[in-house]
Design an enzyme around this catalytic site. Structure first.
Site, PDB file in Angstrom:
ATOM      1  N   GLU A 455       0.841  -1.178   0.000  1.00 55.81           N
ATOM      2  CA  GLU A 455       0.000   0.000   0.000  1.00 55.81           C
ATOM      3  C   GLU A 455       0.883   1.236   0.000  1.00 55.81           C
ATOM      4  O   GLU A 455       1.700   1.419   0.884  1.00 55.81           O
ATOM      5  CB  GLU A 455      -0.863  -0.068   1.266  1.00 55.81           C
ATOM      6  CG  GLU A 455      -1.765   1.082   1.494  1.00 55.81           C
ATOM      7  CD  GLU A 455      -2.442   0.941   2.869  1.00 55.81           C
ATOM      8  OE1 GLU A 455      -2.339  -0.148   3.485  1.00 55.81           O
ATOM      9  OE2 GLU A 455      -3.041   1.909   3.312  1.00 55.81           O
ATOM     10  N   ASP A 528      -1.452  -1.758   5.547  1.00 57.12           N
ATOM     11  CA  ASP A 528      -1.242  -1.284   6.912  1.00 57.12           C
ATOM     12  C   ASP A 528      -2.299  -1.826   7.865  1.00 57.12           C
ATOM     13  O   ASP A 528      -3.374  -2.220   7.447  1.00 57.12           O
ATOM     14  CB  ASP A 528      -1.288   0.244   6.941  1.00 57.12           C
ATOM     15  CG  ASP A 528      -0.071   0.848   6.267  1.00 57.12           C
ATOM     16  OD1 ASP A 528       0.907   0.096   6.070  1.00 57.12           O
ATOM     17  OD2 ASP A 528      -0.101   2.045   5.946  1.00 57.12           O
ATOM     18  N   ASP A 530      -4.380  -0.446   9.649  1.00 59.08           N
ATOM     19  CA  ASP A 530      -5.341   0.594  10.023  1.00 59.08           C
ATOM     20  C   ASP A 530      -6.577   0.481   9.128  1.00 59.08           C
ATOM     21  O   ASP A 530      -6.686  -0.445   8.329  1.00 59.08           O
ATOM     22  CB  ASP A 530      -4.696   1.980   9.917  1.00 59.08           C
ATOM     23  CG  ASP A 530      -4.195   2.257   8.495  1.00 59.08           C
ATOM     24  OD1 ASP A 530      -4.536   1.475   7.581  1.00 59.08           O
ATOM     25  OD2 ASP A 530      -3.460   3.234   8.309  1.00 59.08           O
ATOM     26  N   ASP A 532      -7.678   2.229   6.584  1.00 56.08           N
ATOM     27  CA  ASP A 532      -7.424   2.288   5.140  1.00 56.08           C
ATOM     28  C   ASP A 532      -6.843   0.979   4.621  1.00 56.08           C
ATOM     29  O   ASP A 532      -7.223   0.497   3.565  1.00 56.08           O
ATOM     30  CB  ASP A 532      -6.440   3.425   4.819  1.00 56.08           C
ATOM     31  CG  ASP A 532      -7.187   4.735   4.586  1.00 56.08           C
ATOM     32  OD1 ASP A 532      -8.442   4.687   4.550  1.00 56.08           O
ATOM     33  OD2 ASP A 532      -6.514   5.775   4.454  1.00 56.08           O
TER      34      ASP A 532
END
Ligand code: 0RA
Length: 695
Positions: A455, A528, A530, A532
């Site tokens: 990403e 990641d 998180d 997103d």
């Protein structure tokens, strides 16, 4: 070796004779080659133990003897499964000279022999039963309530009975409680995933109508003397009134409820869900279906309550009958000659569940995920044809809507083909011109090759520097990739990001998809930890699920599990992939990361404007200075760290994506992207605080 039958059924504890030795050898064989019995000793194999024990209770329910099952996760990684069935018989079995209970729990494949006619419709995926679980456990306890008594027997160290089964009291209940603790020396992990168990049990609840299945996660209750609760005489743990995470499933409507559930965020094309249940030629067939306003098909297949991700004979029979039935009705209603629906036309927007039950079942395929029994084909086809024709006749409105939907699909198919032909002509997937964004690996051997989908460009840069360029290729993805919900093939290929990925994979897409051309046998999604990252992962999994299913089925898709913490103790560096590992490494006395991270961020406020700086924690423990760094994203790692922790096969942790994972992602995806706005809103609100979307 001469067999010496035991003369005295009341053997002394700890005394083994020849028949015991055979039993012990059987259990020992399971311990030596666990993979042969439960597939893996990884997390899937671990959960398989739960399914095996649960299956016995479920089979008791299918026989009509039980309508309530409770599964509890206890502290110390123990699992407790209770049912209100007949209770496993505890009388001495004439052949084995020990109780039926002990026989079932120590003799391989003993399960079915005791039920007589109609008891067992064959067991789980491997059909191995409770004795295998016992063999792979360092502790097991069986509690039986029947004939007015309460009986208990315990086992230790891979199925060795501590003593014979003993009556410990009276009881006016009936049922069985099995508690076990998987052997940590056999399994790579003995930590269960609550969500995995919840999904499995929910699915099972749909398959066995009117069976109540409850699950309670009491793992956090260790301070409360819960370990001894088994001895305190509560049959159902829920009666203790302990406040713990729990779920309970009960579906009066069986498969009909399952179809309704799968369509809960969709727009149905017709109101009434079709349902049939009928036995033919020894095959019991149960089918439910409903069309929704969508283009993908969701067909779930089960044989003897085992999920068949690759379908099989029952699905073949069903699809043939479906296409034929709808073509028949369309013609009768004045549909044009020569314009027949294809199999794909009638699948668009279809949600269906097909479940068959039979004796002597046969599975096929590498993962045994495919039904092979030929009887199931004819039975499914004829049961469905007859019932569906009748349904369409009795429900003219539904018939009109379904035919209309298939007609639309046919039109769209013709349009899409024209569009794709023109794209292919224009060379969208032309001659393997690999995308510029891709840093390819050197080897041409697909088996060796790995594609990391990372990403963002910064993680992409680190990954490129940290990789083994001989075998590892890097494809950075920027931002959110295309919203592929509802998008057709032509639209999808128009997205640069998707095109890059498809070209890099080498398989092409749609009609010309070819798994043999896959250029990497590991495609590793590295996003990641998180929201997103979870979003991009969901998008990718959904893409694979909807358009590259064979790549998932082949086991080629993985999710990288980067470490959560980097811990420095003096000169030593340790990466922790879980909170438990972090605590195990720095010890209980060291301050928790959140404490120190908080203190640290207070300090940072005045003098530091670098908001992205990783939360770091410093503390003294003994003489060594300890630093704990929490990674929020791959971009925070330097190339060496990324290589060492996430890419190097020697250290990294990869999670292989299963069809179930992808299916869950597909569902989450619908929630995020679909047309059901209220559902999306409430989903996002309820997940807004979570660091990761748990998919
Ligand atoms: C064999 C015979 C009978 C019950 C069972 C097995 C049985 C096994 C399990 C495993 C978990 N729960 C279970 N419940 C029942 C019944 C024999 C009889 O009473 O007629």
């Amino acid at each position: 070796m001469a067999k010496t039958p035991a003369k005295d059924p009341k053997k002394k504890e700890g005394h083994y004779d020849a028949s015991d030795i055979t039993v012990l050898e059987g259990l020992e064989a399971v311990r030596r080659r666990p993979g042969m019995y439960i597939g893996t000793t990884g997390v899937d194999g671990l959960h398989h133990l739960v399914w095996e024990i649960f299956d016995n209770s479920r089979d008791e329910a299918m026989g009509g003897f039980c309508d309530d099952i409770e599964v509890v996760l206890l502290p110390g990684n123990r699992i407790r499964v209770a049912d209100n069935g007949r209770g496993i018989p505890v009388d001495i079995h004439s052949k084995t000279k020990v109780s039926a209970l002990e026989t079932i729990l120590t003799v391989l494949h003993a399960g079915g022999k005791f039920g007589g006619e109609g008891y067992k419709v064959s067991g789980g995926l491997h059909g191995v039963g409770a004795s295998v679980v016992n063999a792979l456990s360092n502790y097991m306890r069986a509690e039986v309530h029947r004939d007015g008594g309460k009986y208990v027997q315990e086992y230790k160290n891979g199925g060795k009975p501590v003593a014979q089964v003993k009556k410990v009291g009276s009881s006016d209940l009936h049922g069985t409680i099995i508690t076990f603790e998987a052997d940590p020396t056999i399994f790579q992990t003995i930590e269960y995933n609550f969500q995995t168990i919840v999904s499995h049990l929910r699915q099972q609840a749909y398959l066995v109508r009117a069976l109540r299945i409850a699950i309670i996660d009491m793992r956090d209750m260790s301070g409360r003397d819960i370990d001894k609760l088994d001895d305190k005489g509560t049959f159902w743990m829920r009666d203790l009134g302990i406040d713990a995470p729990s779920m309970s499933f009960y579906f009066e409507g069986g498969l009909r409820s399952l179809v309704g559930f799968q369509n809960r965020h969709q727009e149905p094309v017709h109101k009434t869900i079709f349902f049939v249940e009928k036995e033919q030629d020894g095959v019991q067939v149960e089918i439910a279906l409903q069309y929704v306003d969508d283009i993908t098909a969701r067909i779930s297949a089960f044989a003897n309550n085992i999920y068949n991700p690759e379908g099989g004979t029952h699905i073949t029979g069903f699809k043939t009958a479906l296409t034929r039935s709808l073509n028949n009705v369309a013609k009768n209603g004045g549909g044009k000659e020569g314009d027949n629906f294809t199999g794909d036309d009638v699948l668009e927007g279809l949600t269906a569940v097909v479940s068959v039950k039979m004796r002597e079942i046969q599975f096929e395929g590498q993962t045994k995920g495919k039904l092979g029994s030929v009887e199931a084909l004819g039975a499914t086809q004829s049961v469905f044809s007859e019932a569906f024709a009748q349904f369409l006749e009795e429900h003219p409105e539904e018939a009109r809507a379904i035919i209309g939907k298939a007609a639309l699909a046919m039109k769209a198919r013709k349009a899409a083909k024209a569009a794709k032909d023109s794209i292919l002509r224009k060379g969208a997937l032309d001659g393997m011109t690999l995308p510029g964004k891709l840093a390819d690996c050197q080897t041409k051997s697909a088996e060796e090759s790995e594609l990391f989908i990372v990403e963002g460009d910064s993680a992409g840069g680190s990954a490129k520097m940290g990789r083994d360029r001989r075998t590892q290729a890097i494809l950075p993805l920027r931002g959110k990739i295309l919203n592929i919900e509802r998008a057709r093939l032509d639209k999808m290929l128009a997205s640069e990001q998707i095109k890059n990925l498809v070209v890099a994979m080498g398989t092409a897409i749609g009609d010309i998809f070819d798994l043999k051309k896959l250029r990497y046998h590991k495609i590793i999604i590295a996003t990641d930890a998180d929201v997103d990252g979870a979003h991009i992962r969901t998008l990718l999994l959904t893409l694979f699920y909807r358009h590259f299913r064979p790549v998932i089925d082949g086991g080629y898709i993985y999710i990288a599990q980067p470490p959560l913490f980097k811990i420095k103790k003096g000169k030593e560096v340790f990466y922790a992939y879980t909170d438990e590992q972090r605590i195990a490494y720095i010890g209980k006395d060291a301050p928790t990361v959140s404490d120190v991270a908080l203190a640290e961020s207070d300090e940072l406020e005045g003098d530091d404007d670098d908001a992205t700086s990783p939360a770091a924690a410093k503390a003294k423990a003994g003489t060594a200075r300890i630093t704990v760094q929490r990674y929020k994203g791959l971009g925070e790692m330097n190339p060496e760290e990324l290589s060492e922790t996430t890419m190097n096969p020697a250290n990294r942790v990869l999670k292989q994506v299963t069809v179930e994972d992808a299916q869950d992602a597909d569902m989450v995806f619908d929630m995020l992207m679909g047309t059901d706005v209220p559902a999306r809103k409430s989903f996002i609100q309820s997940h807004a605080k979570e660091a990761t979307l748990d998919i």
